[in-house]
Design an enzyme around this catalytic site. Structure first.
Site, mmCIF file in Angstrom:
data_model
loop_
_atom_site.group_PDB
_atom_site.id
_atom_site.type_symbol
_atom_site.label_atom_id
_atom_site.label_comp_id
_atom_site.label_asym_id
_atom_site.label_seq_id
_atom_site.Cartn_x
_atom_site.Cartn_y
_atom_site.Cartn_z
ATOM 1 N N ARG A 104 0.782 -1.080 0.156
ATOM 2 C CA ARG A 104 -0.073 0.226 -0.471
ATOM 3 C C ARG A 104 0.613 1.892 -0.318
ATOM 4 O O ARG A 104 0.739 2.311 -0.726
ATOM 5 C CB ARG A 104 -0.779 -0.063 1.390
ATOM 6 C CG ARG A 104 -1.646 1.460 1.161
ATOM 7 C CD ARG A 104 -2.521 1.207 0.028
ATOM 8 N NE ARG A 104 -3.483 0.531 -0.582
ATOM 9 C CZ ARG A 104 -3.482 0.663 -1.774
ATOM 10 N NH1 ARG A 104 -3.006 1.940 -2.748
ATOM 11 N NH2 ARG A 104 -3.952 -0.352 -2.764
ATOM 12 N N LYS A 139 1.050 24.586 -3.479
ATOM 13 C CA LYS A 139 -0.535 23.964 -3.652
ATOM 14 C C LYS A 139 -0.289 22.936 -3.017
ATOM 15 O O LYS A 139 -0.838 21.873 -4.357
ATOM 16 C CB LYS A 139 -1.962 24.251 -4.771
ATOM 17 C CG LYS A 139 -2.543 26.510 -4.020
ATOM 18 C CD LYS A 139 -2.656 26.536 -5.106
ATOM 19 C CE LYS A 139 -3.480 28.107 -4.954
ATOM 20 N NZ LYS A 139 -4.228 28.539 -5.749
ATOM 21 N N LYS A 171 1.302 39.646 -3.219
ATOM 22 C CA LYS A 171 0.181 39.393 -3.543
ATOM 23 C C LYS A 171 -1.610 40.415 -3.528
ATOM 24 O O LYS A 171 -0.604 41.249 -3.012
ATOM 25 C CB LYS A 171 -0.177 37.768 -3.616
ATOM 26 C CG LYS A 171 0.719 36.658 -4.138
ATOM 27 C CD LYS A 171 0.106 35.535 -3.399
ATOM 28 C CE LYS A 171 -0.725 35.445 -4.167
ATOM 29 N NZ LYS A 171 -1.586 33.505 -4.891
ATOM 30 N N GLU A 201 1.957 40.071 -8.576
ATOM 31 C CA GLU A 201 0.092 39.528 -8.949
ATOM 32 C C GLU A 201 -0.352 40.407 -8.576
ATOM 33 O O GLU A 201 -0.861 42.126 -8.741
ATOM 34 C CB GLU A 201 -0.806 39.040 -7.936
ATOM 35 C CG GLU A 201 -1.691 38.276 -7.708
ATOM 36 C CD GLU A 201 -2.485 37.927 -7.178
ATOM 37 O OE1 GLU A 201 -2.980 36.458 -7.116
ATOM 38 O OE2 GLU A 201 -2.963 38.512 -5.958
ATOM 39 N N ASP A 222 -3.421 37.508 -12.764
ATOM 40 C CA ASP A 222 -3.859 36.417 -12.556
ATOM 41 C C ASP A 222 -6.139 36.616 -12.983
ATOM 42 O O ASP A 222 -6.308 37.621 -12.931
ATOM 43 C CB ASP A 222 -4.433 36.962 -10.847
ATOM 44 C CG ASP A 222 -5.440 35.162 -9.357
ATOM 45 O OD1 ASP A 222 -5.012 34.598 -10.373
ATOM 46 O OD2 ASP A 222 -6.090 36.601 -9.183
#
Length: 293
Positions: A104, A139, A171, A201, A222
């Site tokens: 597994r 992410k 950002k 951004e 963006d």
């Protein structure tokens, strides 16, 4: 397929070891230990149940060999290679208990990373003929970033910054707290070393003008429309790296790439790509091979 540098053993082994420890718990594989004689040998095959791109073979090897160094592994396809449905990826042979104990953990790594590599390859193919590179983001699954970003490279993509200390990425929340784009850029530039690049951004063309006037190294465009992306690329005129981001799909990737952006960043490659279905199978006509003393 370009040459894919393997991850160093010092990075892979602790991750695989921790995964095995998590799965073994406090008493080990009590099912296999109870059912399978200690001297039973078996030969199993890792088979692709879907077509895709394989990634994570070194992790598979670590999973089996850390459980039992007596296991032998024969790879039937290269890392980063294309595989078809039903294709055998590797043959593993050794003590049956050990094979099932490691199964597994080995499959978890192989299926997950191959899924990321396969998803990346679909986007890379979608933008073929354009200059844009497909890149991943931060992410990622906590603790597995190095593996997931590696899988993106296995699929023909490239990596964005690896962590918060790689580069400055200003950002929307940074800008909101700083007060405006120019202030945020000036503060960043005064605090970093000469080797560190600055990306900002923006989601509007007027913001882009301000960022370019401040001399940033890259701009993250963006959630812009294709029309705005094309206009943004023209405004930049090669003065900065252009990165498109936001709701990128296989269907939209080619149109985004056609605007002339340098990079297309895609968060779902690492946080939501489906696994590639791969199984560990024993041939139906084989029984346990008991060692005879």
């Amino acid at each position: 397929m370009t040459s894919l540098a393997p991850l160093p053993q010092i990075i892979m082994e602790p991750i695989v070891r921790n995964a095995l420890l998590e799965d073994l718990g406090r008493a080990g594989d009590i099912t296999s230990d109870a059912i399978i004689p200690a001297d039973c040998k078996a030969t199993l095959s890792l088979n692709a149940r879907q077509a895709g791109v394989v990634a994570g073979l070194d992790l598979v090897m670590f999973a089996f060999l850390l459980v039992d160094p007596g296991i032998s592994i024969q790879l039937r396809c290269p890392e980063g290679g294309k595989i078809s449905t039903g294709q055998t990826i590797a043959i593993v042979n050794g003590p049956a208990r050990s094979l099932l104990t490691a199964e597994r953990t080995a499959l978890n790594f192989l299926c997950k990373l191959s899924g990321i590599a396969t998803a990346t390859a679909t986007l890379v193919n979608a933008v073929r003929g354009h200059n844009a590179k497909i890149v991943c983001t931060r992410k990622t699954t906590p603790g597995l970033r190095v593996l997931e970003k590696y899988a993106v490279r296995a699929g023909g993509g490239a990596n964005h910054r690896f962590a918060l200390d790689d580069a400055v990425l200003i950002k929307d929340n940074h800008i909101a707290i700083a007060g405006d784009i120019r202030t945020a850029i000036e503060r960043a530039r005064s605090a970093i070393g000469h080797m560190v690049k600055i990306e900002v951004e923006v989601d509007r063309l007027d913001q882009l003008e301000i960022a370019l006037a401040a001399g940033v190294d890259a701009v993250l465009l963006d959630n812009m429309s294709v029309e705005d992306l094309a206009q943004a690329v023209a405004m930049v005129g090669g003065r900065a790296i252009t990165e498109a981001s936001g709701r990128v799909t296989r269907a939209s990737a080619a149109a985004i790439a056609a605007t002339g952006v340098d990079l297309i960043s895609v968060g779902w490659l690492t946080h939501s790509a489906p696994i590639l279905d791969i199984g560990l199978d024993m041939p139906a006509d084989r029984n346990c091979n008991r060692h005879l003393n």
